[in-house]
Structure formats: C-alpha cells, structure tokens
Scaffold this motif. Structure first.
Motif, short mmCIF file in Angstrom:
data_model
loop_
_atom_site.label_atom_id
_atom_site.label_comp_id
_atom_site.label_asym_id
_atom_site.label_seq_id
_atom_site.Cartn_x
_atom_site.Cartn_y
_atom_site.Cartn_z
N ARG A 211 -64.11 31.82 -63.02
CA ARG A 211 -64.58 30.60 -63.67
C ARG A 211 -63.62 29.45 -63.34
O ARG A 211 -62.49 29.68 -62.94
CB ARG A 211 -64.64 30.77 -65.18
CG ARG A 211 -65.59 31.87 -65.62
CD ARG A 211 -65.54 32.06 -67.14
NE ARG A 211 -66.34 33.20 -67.54
CZ ARG A 211 -67.64 33.17 -67.78
NH1 ARG A 211 -68.30 32.04 -67.66
NH2 ARG A 211 -68.29 34.25 -68.14
N CYS A 212 -64.08 28.25 -63.57
CA CYS A 212 -63.19 27.08 -63.46
C CYS A 212 -62.50 26.91 -64.80
O CYS A 212 -63.07 27.23 -65.84
CB CYS A 212 -64.00 25.85 -63.08
SG CYS A 212 -64.85 26.04 -61.49
N ASP A 213 -61.29 26.39 -64.78
CA ASP A 213 -60.52 26.25 -66.02
C ASP A 213 -61.15 25.27 -67.01
O ASP A 213 -60.89 25.35 -68.20
CB ASP A 213 -59.09 25.84 -65.71
CG ASP A 213 -58.30 26.97 -65.07
OD1 ASP A 213 -58.61 28.15 -65.35
OD2 ASP A 213 -57.38 26.68 -64.29
N ARG A 214 -61.97 24.36 -66.50
CA ARG A 214 -62.68 23.42 -67.37
C ARG A 214 -64.03 23.12 -66.72
O ARG A 214 -64.24 23.42 -65.54
CB ARG A 214 -61.87 22.17 -67.62
CG ARG A 214 -61.49 21.43 -66.39
CD ARG A 214 -60.64 20.21 -66.76
NE ARG A 214 -60.29 19.53 -65.53
CZ ARG A 214 -59.06 19.36 -65.09
NH1 ARG A 214 -58.06 19.77 -65.79
NH2 ARG A 214 -58.85 18.77 -63.96
N PRO A 215 -64.95 22.51 -67.45
CA PRO A 215 -66.25 22.19 -66.86
C PRO A 215 -66.10 21.31 -65.61
O PRO A 215 -65.18 20.50 -65.53
CB PRO A 215 -66.97 21.42 -67.97
CG PRO A 215 -66.34 21.92 -69.23
CD PRO A 215 -64.88 22.15 -68.87
#
Length: 120
Positions: free
Chosen positions: A46-50
């Motif tokens: 996943r990415c650490d934030r959107p």
C-alpha cells in the motif's frame, strides 16, 4: 472527504508487492497528462497515504501507471523470461464521478497477467 487509494498484491509470490512505483496522471481538465501523484508501495503493498485526497481529488478521468517491470527487476522475478518482458508499465484508466467518495483501485499482479477492480 474523498480519497484515492491503491493496493498491489503479487499473485506470483502470494504476498504484497513492496517497492512498486505508481504514478497518478490526470487525463482531462485544464492540464491533461500531468502527474498529480507519485508514490512507492510499502511492505504491505500500500501507499503510506492516499494518492489524492480532499481538495486534490477532483471529478474526472485518471490513470494509475504501475511500474511492474521495475518491480520485477528489483525483486528478480521472471529473470529468465524472454525480453522484452510481457508486462512492464501497467496503465489503469478510470473515472471519478464523486470527488467526496473513496475510490480504491487495487492491482493483482504477476509477470503474465493482472487484474483490477473498484475496491472498498
């Protein structure tokens, strides 16, 4: 508050695809073709934030560009496969109709195929 997220799973290894670069490009609007986000997946794929959220998420047409070839090279996946590789850059084009909604665009990846869908 709307947001755009993604998650990449490497189905050939049965684990999250860590270290995969993703670019988000806006395809319409005043500056079509401009990269609006650039991220690398973490250990969970996943990415650490959107990628986009809040006021940065605008209704329109977008494309996520997944650097599968770079990921395969870094992880030495399918090294003996013929060149050029079957999959390299994977573009996923989609529309955002409601900028206040959550759009989740996951990618299931292997050296010879991929799948995507609108997740939650």
């Amino acid at each position: 508050m709307g947001r755009l997220t993604t998650h990449v799973l490497d189905t050939s290894l049965g684990r999250p695809a860590a270290g995969l670069r993703i670019q988000c490009v806006r395809l319409d609007g005043p500056n079509p073709g401009v990269t609006v986000a650039d991220a690398v997946t973490n250990q969970d794929g996943r990415c650490d934030r959107p990628l986009l959220e809040g006021r940065a998420l605008i209704a329109g047409v977008y494309e996520l560009r997944f650097d599968a070839g770079g990921y395969f090279d870094r992880h030495r996946i399918a090294q003996d496969a013929p060149q050029p590789r079957f999959l390299d850059q994977i573009p996923v084009r989609f529309g955002i109709a409601d900028a206040d909604a959550h759009y989740h665009v996951p990618l299931l990846l292997s050296p010879y195929g991929y799948s995507t869908y609108r997740g939650s």
